[in-house]
Design a protein around this motif. Structure first.
Motif, PDB file in Angstrom:
ATOM      1  N   ALA A  23     -73.414 -29.834  47.880  1.00  0.00           N
ATOM      2  CA  ALA A  23     -72.457 -30.295  49.047  1.00  0.00           C
ATOM      3  C   ALA A  23     -71.211 -30.581  48.661  1.00  0.00           C
ATOM      4  CB  ALA A  23     -73.237 -31.767  49.150  1.00  0.00           C
ATOM      5  N   LEU A  24     -70.297 -30.541  49.536  1.00  0.00           N
ATOM      6  CA  LEU A  24     -68.756 -30.557  49.235  1.00  0.00           C
ATOM      7  C   LEU A  24     -67.946 -31.578  49.966  1.00  0.00           C
ATOM      8  CD1 LEU A  24     -66.324 -29.079  47.549  1.00  0.00           C
ATOM      9  CD2 LEU A  24     -66.094 -27.595  49.408  1.00  0.00           C
ATOM     10  N   PRO A  25     -67.776 -32.750  49.505  1.00  0.00           N
ATOM     11  CA  PRO A  25     -67.126 -33.810  50.393  1.00  0.00           C
ATOM     12  C   PRO A  25     -65.534 -33.238  50.617  1.00  0.00           C
ATOM     13  CG  PRO A  25     -68.000 -34.786  48.213  1.00  0.00           C
ATOM     14  CD  PRO A  25     -68.270 -33.267  48.184  1.00  0.00           C
ATOM     15  N   LYS A  26     -65.510 -33.512  51.865  1.00  0.00           N
ATOM     16  CA  LYS A  26     -63.957 -33.104  52.430  1.00  0.00           C
ATOM     17  C   LYS A  26     -62.762 -33.491  51.199  1.00  0.00           C
ATOM     18  CE  LYS A  26     -60.958 -32.917  56.218  1.00  0.00           C
ATOM     19  NZ  LYS A  26     -60.648 -33.372  57.503  1.00  0.00           N
ATOM     20  N   ALA A  27     -62.868 -34.630  50.840  1.00  0.00           N
ATOM     21  CA  ALA A  27     -62.087 -35.184  49.949  1.00  0.00           C
ATOM     22  C   ALA A  27     -61.813 -34.434  48.821  1.00  0.00           C
ATOM     23  CB  ALA A  27     -62.103 -36.712  49.403  1.00  0.00           C
ATOM     24  N   GLU A  28     -62.991 -33.843  48.221  1.00  0.00           N
ATOM     25  CA  GLU A  28     -62.830 -32.864  47.015  1.00  0.00           C
ATOM     26  C   GLU A  28     -62.756 -31.422  47.144  1.00  0.00           C
ATOM     27  OE1 GLU A  28     -66.085 -34.063  44.793  1.00  0.00           O
ATOM     28  OE2 GLU A  28     -65.980 -36.041  44.887  1.00  0.00           O
ATOM     29  N   CYS A  52     -64.360 -26.847  45.437  1.00  0.00           N
ATOM     30  CA  CYS A  52     -63.785 -28.165  45.030  1.00  0.00           C
ATOM     31  C   CYS A  52     -62.366 -27.790  44.288  1.00  0.00           C
ATOM     32  CB  CYS A  52     -65.014 -28.911  43.955  1.00  0.00           C
ATOM     33  SG  CYS A  52     -64.806 -28.096  42.327  1.00  0.00           S
ATOM     34  N   LYS A  53     -61.582 -28.934  44.165  1.00  0.00           N
ATOM     35  CA  LYS A  53     -60.334 -28.799  43.784  1.00  0.00           C
ATOM     36  C   LYS A  53     -60.088 -28.303  42.162  1.00  0.00           C
ATOM     37  CE  LYS A  53     -58.431 -32.216  46.876  1.00  0.00           C
ATOM     38  NZ  LYS A  53     -58.073 -33.768  47.045  1.00  0.00           N
ATOM     39  N   TRP A  54     -61.406 -28.974  41.570  1.00  0.00           N
ATOM     40  CA  TRP A  54     -61.519 -28.639  39.907  1.00  0.00           C
ATOM     41  C   TRP A  54     -61.555 -27.051  39.868  1.00  0.00           C
ATOM     42  CZ3 TRP A  54     -63.304 -32.746  42.681  1.00  0.00           C
ATOM     43  CH2 TRP A  54     -62.689 -33.851  42.594  1.00  0.00           C
ATOM     44  N   LEU A  55     -62.470 -26.536  40.635  1.00  0.00           N
ATOM     45  CA  LEU A  55     -62.883 -25.161  40.270  1.00  0.00           C
ATOM     46  C   LEU A  55     -61.579 -24.486  40.746  1.00  0.00           C
ATOM     47  CD1 LEU A  55     -64.690 -22.804  39.603  1.00  0.00           C
ATOM     48  CD2 LEU A  55     -65.579 -22.948  41.636  1.00  0.00           C
ATOM     49  N   ASN A  56     -60.894 -24.835  41.924  1.00  0.00           N
ATOM     50  CA  ASN A  56     -59.705 -24.002  42.455  1.00  0.00           C
ATOM     51  C   ASN A  56     -58.652 -23.925  41.384  1.00  0.00           C
ATOM     52  OD1 ASN A  56     -57.287 -23.110  43.976  1.00  0.00           O
ATOM     53  ND2 ASN A  56     -57.973 -24.169  45.623  1.00  0.00           N
TER      54      ASN A  56
END
Length: 174
Positions: A23-28, A52-56
């Motif tokens: 699950a991917l929260p929109k904020a992340e 997610c931003k971290w993987l990006n």
């Protein structure tokens, strides 16, 4: 129907990360270009996925081949590098008796890799001062690191030659 690109991608992907299916929260969430825009990739939805931003940040401007290699190296057990509880993630890939003993090492390595990837991706917009760099690193981890953990990451950047600090000014050698 969602109209913003990120919302459309998340809708198409069922609200899950393209890579790990969690699950991917929109904020992340963020948009990952499979063929990096820095390498000539376009903004068409065929080239974009939500993750997610971290993987990006970790994948950054890697070539498509290198991105596939990162996924394939997980041998079917792809785990997002940003895991709130590293011990819980390790229980899925390591025997329970080993997970607690290796969790701190893996967590620190993942943290360091994410910071380096994020700073590389920023290019000329990298933080210029030590104070701003510290705030930036804290933000990468949603301000969940302790001051000691932040200091250790900054020290490691310095010790490995990724940065040098001169009069509170940061110089990069990424």
């Amino acid at each position: 129907m969602p109209t913003k690109r990120l919302e459309r991608l998340m809708f198409i992907q069922g609200g899950a990360c393209f890579f790990c299916k969690s699950a991917l929260p929109k904020a992340e969430a963020s948009i990952e270009h499979l063929f990096a825009s820095a390498n000539g990739g376009n903004n068409n939805e065929d080239n974009c996925v939500a993750c997610c931003k971290w993987l990006n940040a970790l994948l950054g401007s890697m070539s498509l081949k290198d991105k596939f290699q990162v996924v394939l190296n997980q041998r079917g057990n792809f785990q997002c590098p940003h895991v709130a509880d590293a011990s819980a993630a390790l229980e899925h890939v390591a025997p329970p008796s080993l997970a607690p003993s290796i969790a701190p090492t893996i967590a620190k390595e993942d943290q360091f890799s994410l910071v380096v990837a994020n700073l590389k991706q920023r290019g000329s917009s990298r933080p210029k001062t030590l104070k701003t760099l510290t705030s930036t690193v804290a933000a990468i981890f949603s301000k969940k690191l302790t001051p000691a953990q932040l200091a250790a990451l900054i020290q490691r950047l310095h010790a490995t030659g990724k940065i040098s600090i001169e009069d509170e000014k940061v110089v990069y050698a990424l």
